[in-house]
Motif scaffolding. Structure first.
Motif, PDB file in Angstrom:
ATOM      1  N   ASN A 146      18.187  -5.341   0.506  1.00  0.00           N
ATOM      2  CA  ASN A 146      16.898  -6.007   0.303  1.00  0.00           C
ATOM      3  C   ASN A 146      15.971  -5.240  -0.644  1.00  0.00           C
ATOM      4  O   ASN A 146      15.097  -5.849  -1.267  1.00  0.00           O
ATOM      5  N   ALA A 147      16.140  -3.918  -0.767  1.00  0.00           N
ATOM      6  CA  ALA A 147      15.226  -3.141  -1.631  1.00  0.00           C
ATOM      7  C   ALA A 147      15.260  -3.720  -3.043  1.00  0.00           C
ATOM      8  O   ALA A 147      16.327  -3.971  -3.598  1.00  0.00           O
ATOM      9  N   GLY A 148      14.073  -3.925  -3.599  1.00  0.00           N
ATOM     10  CA  GLY A 148      14.022  -4.460  -4.952  1.00  0.00           C
ATOM     11  C   GLY A 148      12.617  -4.372  -5.495  1.00  0.00           C
ATOM     12  O   GLY A 148      11.648  -4.363  -4.728  1.00  0.00           O
ATOM     13  N   ILE A 149      12.508  -4.245  -6.811  1.00  0.00           N
ATOM     14  CA  ILE A 149      11.193  -4.288  -7.447  1.00  0.00           C
ATOM     15  C   ILE A 149      11.208  -5.370  -8.504  1.00  0.00           C
ATOM     16  O   ILE A 149      12.268  -5.758  -9.021  1.00  0.00           O
ATOM     17  N   MET A 165       4.262  -8.023  -2.136  1.00  0.00           N
ATOM     18  CA  MET A 165       4.644  -8.032  -3.559  1.00  0.00           C
ATOM     19  C   MET A 165       3.655  -8.849  -4.387  1.00  0.00           C
ATOM     20  O   MET A 165       3.491  -8.600  -5.581  1.00  0.00           O
ATOM     21  N   HIS A 166       3.000  -9.843  -3.753  1.00  0.00           N
ATOM     22  CA  HIS A 166       2.127 -10.749  -4.499  1.00  0.00           C
ATOM     23  C   HIS A 166       0.695 -10.659  -3.986  1.00  0.00           C
ATOM     24  O   HIS A 166       0.436 -10.934  -2.811  1.00  0.00           O
ATOM     25  N   ALA A 167      -0.241 -10.287  -4.870  1.00  0.00           N
ATOM     26  CA  ALA A 167      -1.650 -10.194  -4.495  1.00  0.00           C
ATOM     27  C   ALA A 167      -2.170 -11.572  -4.069  1.00  0.00           C
ATOM     28  O   ALA A 167      -1.804 -12.583  -4.687  1.00  0.00           O
ATOM     29  N   THR A 172      19.097  -8.176 -13.464  1.00  0.00           N
ATOM     30  CA  THR A 172      19.598  -7.379 -12.336  1.00  0.00           C
ATOM     31  C   THR A 172      20.016  -8.249 -11.145  1.00  0.00           C
ATOM     32  O   THR A 172      21.099  -8.064 -10.589  1.00  0.00           O
ATOM     33  N   LYS A 173      19.205  -9.217 -10.798  1.00  0.00           N
ATOM     34  CA  LYS A 173      19.552 -10.055  -9.637  1.00  0.00           C
ATOM     35  C   LYS A 173      20.706 -10.991  -9.973  1.00  0.00           C
ATOM     36  O   LYS A 173      21.471 -11.384  -9.089  1.00  0.00           O
ATOM     37  N   GLY A 174      20.816 -11.358 -11.258  1.00  0.00           N
ATOM     38  CA  GLY A 174      21.968 -12.151 -11.684  1.00  0.00           C
ATOM     39  C   GLY A 174      23.261 -11.374 -11.468  1.00  0.00           C
ATOM     40  O   GLY A 174      24.289 -11.935 -11.064  1.00  0.00           O
ATOM     41  N   ALA A 188      12.922  -1.545   3.856  1.00  0.00           N
ATOM     42  CA  ALA A 188      12.618  -2.053   5.203  1.00  0.00           C
ATOM     43  C   ALA A 188      11.185  -1.824   5.660  1.00  0.00           C
ATOM     44  O   ALA A 188      10.826  -2.217   6.758  1.00  0.00           O
ATOM     45  N   SER A 189      10.337  -1.201   4.844  1.00  0.00           N
ATOM     46  CA  SER A 189       9.024  -0.783   5.351  1.00  0.00           C
ATOM     47  C   SER A 189       8.008  -1.912   5.411  1.00  0.00           C
ATOM     48  O   SER A 189       7.012  -1.806   6.120  1.00  0.00           O
ATOM     49  N   GLN A 190       8.216  -2.979   4.668  1.00  0.00           N
ATOM     50  CA  GLN A 190       7.214  -4.062   4.635  1.00  0.00           C
ATOM     51  C   GLN A 190       7.901  -5.351   4.170  1.00  0.00           C
ATOM     52  O   GLN A 190       9.079  -5.371   3.840  1.00  0.00           O
ATOM     53  N   GLY A 191       7.114  -6.417   4.145  1.00  0.00           N
ATOM     54  CA  GLY A 191       7.590  -7.676   3.573  1.00  0.00           C
ATOM     55  C   GLY A 191       8.856  -8.204   4.222  1.00  0.00           C
ATOM     56  O   GLY A 191       9.018  -8.154   5.449  1.00  0.00           O
ATOM     57  N   ILE A 192       9.759  -8.701   3.388  1.00  0.00           N
ATOM     58  CA  ILE A 192      10.992  -9.330   3.882  1.00  0.00           C
ATOM     59  C   ILE A 192      11.824  -8.330   4.688  1.00  0.00           C
ATOM     60  O   ILE A 192      12.350  -8.655   5.755  1.00  0.00           O
ATOM     61  N   GLY A 193      11.935  -7.099   4.195  1.00  0.00           N
ATOM     62  CA  GLY A 193      12.768  -6.104   4.871  1.00  0.00           C
ATOM     63  C   GLY A 193      12.283  -5.814   6.280  1.00  0.00           C
ATOM     64  O   GLY A 193      13.082  -5.718   7.221  1.00  0.00           O
ATOM     65  N   ALA A 194      10.979  -5.665   6.454  1.00  0.00           N
ATOM     66  CA  ALA A 194      10.430  -5.397   7.794  1.00  0.00           C
ATOM     67  C   ALA A 194      10.714  -6.577   8.722  1.00  0.00           C
ATOM     68  O   ALA A 194      11.030  -6.387   9.904  1.00  0.00           O
TER      69      ALA A 194
HETATM   70  N1  LIG Z   1       8.483 -11.776  -2.339  1.00  0.00           N
HETATM   71  C1  LIG Z   1       9.075 -12.604  -3.195  1.00  0.00           C
HETATM   72  O1  LIG Z   1       8.471 -13.552  -3.703  1.00  0.00           O
HETATM   73  C2  LIG Z   1      10.524 -12.407  -3.574  1.00  0.00           C
HETATM   74  C3  LIG Z   1      11.153 -13.412  -4.285  1.00  0.00           C
HETATM   75  C4  LIG Z   1      12.478 -13.271  -4.648  1.00  0.00           C
HETATM   76  C5  LIG Z   1      13.163 -12.133  -4.284  1.00  0.00           C
HETATM   77  N2  LIG Z   1      12.523 -11.160  -3.602  1.00  0.00           N
HETATM   78  C6  LIG Z   1      13.281  -9.960  -3.274  1.00  0.00           C
HETATM   79  O2  LIG Z   1      13.196  -9.685  -1.892  1.00  0.00           O
HETATM   80  C7  LIG Z   1      13.256  -8.285  -1.691  1.00  0.00           C
HETATM   81  C8  LIG Z   1      12.068  -7.862  -0.830  1.00  0.00           C
HETATM   82  O3  LIG Z   1      10.886  -8.283  -1.462  1.00  0.00           O
HETATM   83  P1  LIG Z   1       9.446  -8.181  -0.787  1.00  0.00           P
HETATM   84  O4  LIG Z   1       8.643  -9.291  -1.332  1.00  0.00           O
HETATM   85  O5  LIG Z   1       9.568  -7.980   0.683  1.00  0.00           O
HETATM   86  O6  LIG Z   1       8.939  -6.843  -1.514  1.00  0.00           O
HETATM   87  P2  LIG Z   1       7.830  -5.790  -1.134  1.00  0.00           P
HETATM   88  O7  LIG Z   1       6.869  -6.321  -0.146  1.00  0.00           O
HETATM   89  O8  LIG Z   1       7.346  -5.253  -2.436  1.00  0.00           O
HETATM   90  O9  LIG Z   1       8.707  -4.666  -0.402  1.00  0.00           O
HETATM   91  C9  LIG Z   1       9.691  -3.986  -1.125  1.00  0.00           C
HETATM   92  C10 LIG Z   1      10.359  -3.004  -0.183  1.00  0.00           C
HETATM   93  O10 LIG Z   1      11.311  -2.239  -0.950  1.00  0.00           O
HETATM   94  C11 LIG Z   1      11.062  -0.850  -0.744  1.00  0.00           C
HETATM   95  N3  LIG Z   1      11.498  -0.134  -1.930  1.00  0.00           N
HETATM   96  C12 LIG Z   1      11.004  -0.203  -3.200  1.00  0.00           C
HETATM   97  N4  LIG Z   1      11.663   0.648  -3.993  1.00  0.00           N
HETATM   98  C13 LIG Z   1      12.613   1.253  -3.219  1.00  0.00           C
HETATM   99  C14 LIG Z   1      13.610   2.219  -3.452  1.00  0.00           C
HETATM  100  N5  LIG Z   1      13.753   2.791  -4.661  1.00  0.00           N
HETATM  101  N6  LIG Z   1      14.415   2.622  -2.422  1.00  0.00           N
HETATM  102  C15 LIG Z   1      14.246   2.071  -1.195  1.00  0.00           C
HETATM  103  N7  LIG Z   1      13.326   1.150  -0.914  1.00  0.00           N
HETATM  104  C16 LIG Z   1      12.528   0.748  -1.916  1.00  0.00           C
HETATM  105  C17 LIG Z   1       9.558  -0.771  -0.450  1.00  0.00           C
HETATM  106  O11 LIG Z   1       9.189   0.335   0.338  1.00  0.00           O
HETATM  107  P3  LIG Z   1       8.756   1.777  -0.260  1.00  0.00           P
HETATM  108  O12 LIG Z   1       7.577   1.551  -1.159  1.00  0.00           O
HETATM  109  O13 LIG Z   1       8.466   2.574   0.970  1.00  0.00           O
HETATM  110  O14 LIG Z   1       9.963   2.278  -0.983  1.00  0.00           O
HETATM  111  C18 LIG Z   1       9.389  -2.011   0.427  1.00  0.00           C
HETATM  112  O15 LIG Z   1       9.802  -1.746   1.744  1.00  0.00           O
HETATM  113  C19 LIG Z   1      13.272  -7.646  -3.079  1.00  0.00           C
HETATM  114  O16 LIG Z   1      14.591  -7.340  -3.452  1.00  0.00           O
HETATM  115  C20 LIG Z   1      12.732  -8.728  -3.969  1.00  0.00           C
HETATM  116  O17 LIG Z   1      13.206  -8.638  -5.293  1.00  0.00           O
HETATM  117  C21 LIG Z   1      11.215 -11.266  -3.228  1.00  0.00           C
END
Ligand SMILES: NC(=O)c1ccc[n+]([C@@H]2O[C@H](COP(=O)([O-])OP(=O)(O)OC[C@H]3O[C@@H](n4cnc5c(N)ncnc54)[C@H](OP(=O)(O)O)[C@@H]3O)[C@@H](O)[C@H]2O)c1
Length: 237
Positions: A80-83, A184-186, A150-152, A13-19
């Protein structure tokens, strides 16, 4: 029930989609429990931060316990958490594998178990996974084996849990995003990434939020994966 404040739990929840999702639920009047490893306390009394790795079972338990102790219930869990680590399949290290499994799979499993246990006591609840369009439409030249692995799984278990808990008042859905403009994307990758969508642009966090809010209010929708991907799932372009 109708006068009670609703409660959403959001991981990552700290940034990106989660925030964006946290803010959307606050705007809807929900209390929110927000988790990520480095999340900071909020100045908003309606948001309680629970820091820690959601792949750690004790953290996941604390997240749900906090929602129940502070706000009395869990109406909605957003997983929502994901890497993301994109590499040719044979280049992935065991460390990559363990890291992605820990966040994307264990991070779903533990918190969802605790959330469903609470939702069964309540007799209602809603769970949403954030997956990826790559599950159904991998893209040539963009290797993403650990993401689809994993997402599958999350996509499949969305339907599995929707059926398992349909008669318990718990809905389970997923959102499959295309590439969304988040940290997530530069920025220097954006021009390339735009071209990976039929509509020719990146998605915005607000467009994922719109889908979350649709599912939140869609009481007859369960077991659904909503594609929010600029047309990626529809075919080649
Ligand atoms: N952006 C895209 O293009 C995209 C596309 C498809 C799917 N998604 C999915 O959408 C979700 C959010 O993506 P986003 O782009 O917003 O990513 P992001 O900007 O990288 O943010 C990821 C968030 O997850 C947290 N996080 C990472 N590892 C964690 C852990 N072990 N426990 C708890 N929190 C954790 C991070 O905060 P901390 O560093 O503080 O833990 C951050 O708040 C992800 O599941 C991603 O796979 C994103």
């Amino acid at each position: 029930m109708s006068n009670e404040q609703k409660v959403a739990v959001v991981t990552g929840a700290s940034q990106g989609i989660g925030a964006g999702i946290v803010q959307a639920y606050r705007d809807q009047g929900y209390a929110v429990v927000a988790n990520s490893r480095n999340i900071q306390p909020s100045s908003d009394a309606g948001v309680i931060a629970v820091p820690g790795n959601v792949g750690d079972r004790a953290v996941a338990e604390q997240v749900i316990k906090t929602a129940v102790e502070r706000f009395g219930r869990v109406n909605t869990l957003i997983n929502n958490a994901g890497i993301f680590i994109g590499k040719p399949f044979t280049d992935y290290t065991v460390e990559d594998f363990n890291n992605v499994i820990n966040v994307n799979v264990a991070g779903f499993f533990h918190v969802t178990q605790f959330a469903i246990a609470q939702m069964l006591k309540q007799g209602h609840g809603h769970i949403v996974q954030i997956t990826t369009a790559l599950v159904d439409q991998p893209i040539a030249g963009v290797p993403t084996g650990l993401a689809t692995l994993t997402k599958g799984g999350l996509d499949a278990v969305t339907r599995g849990l929707a059926i398992e808990y349909a008669k318990s008042g718990i809905r389970v859905n997923a959102i499959a995003p295309g590439i969304i403009r988040t940290p997530m994307h530069a920025p220097e990758t954006h021009d390339f990434l735009k071209g990976l969508h039929p509509v020719g642009r990146l998605g915005e966090v607000s467009e994922i939020v719109d889908a979350v809010l649709y599912l939140e209010h869609a009481g007859f929708v369960t077991g659904e994966t909503l594609n929010v991907d600029g047309g990626q799932h529809a075919g080649r372009w």
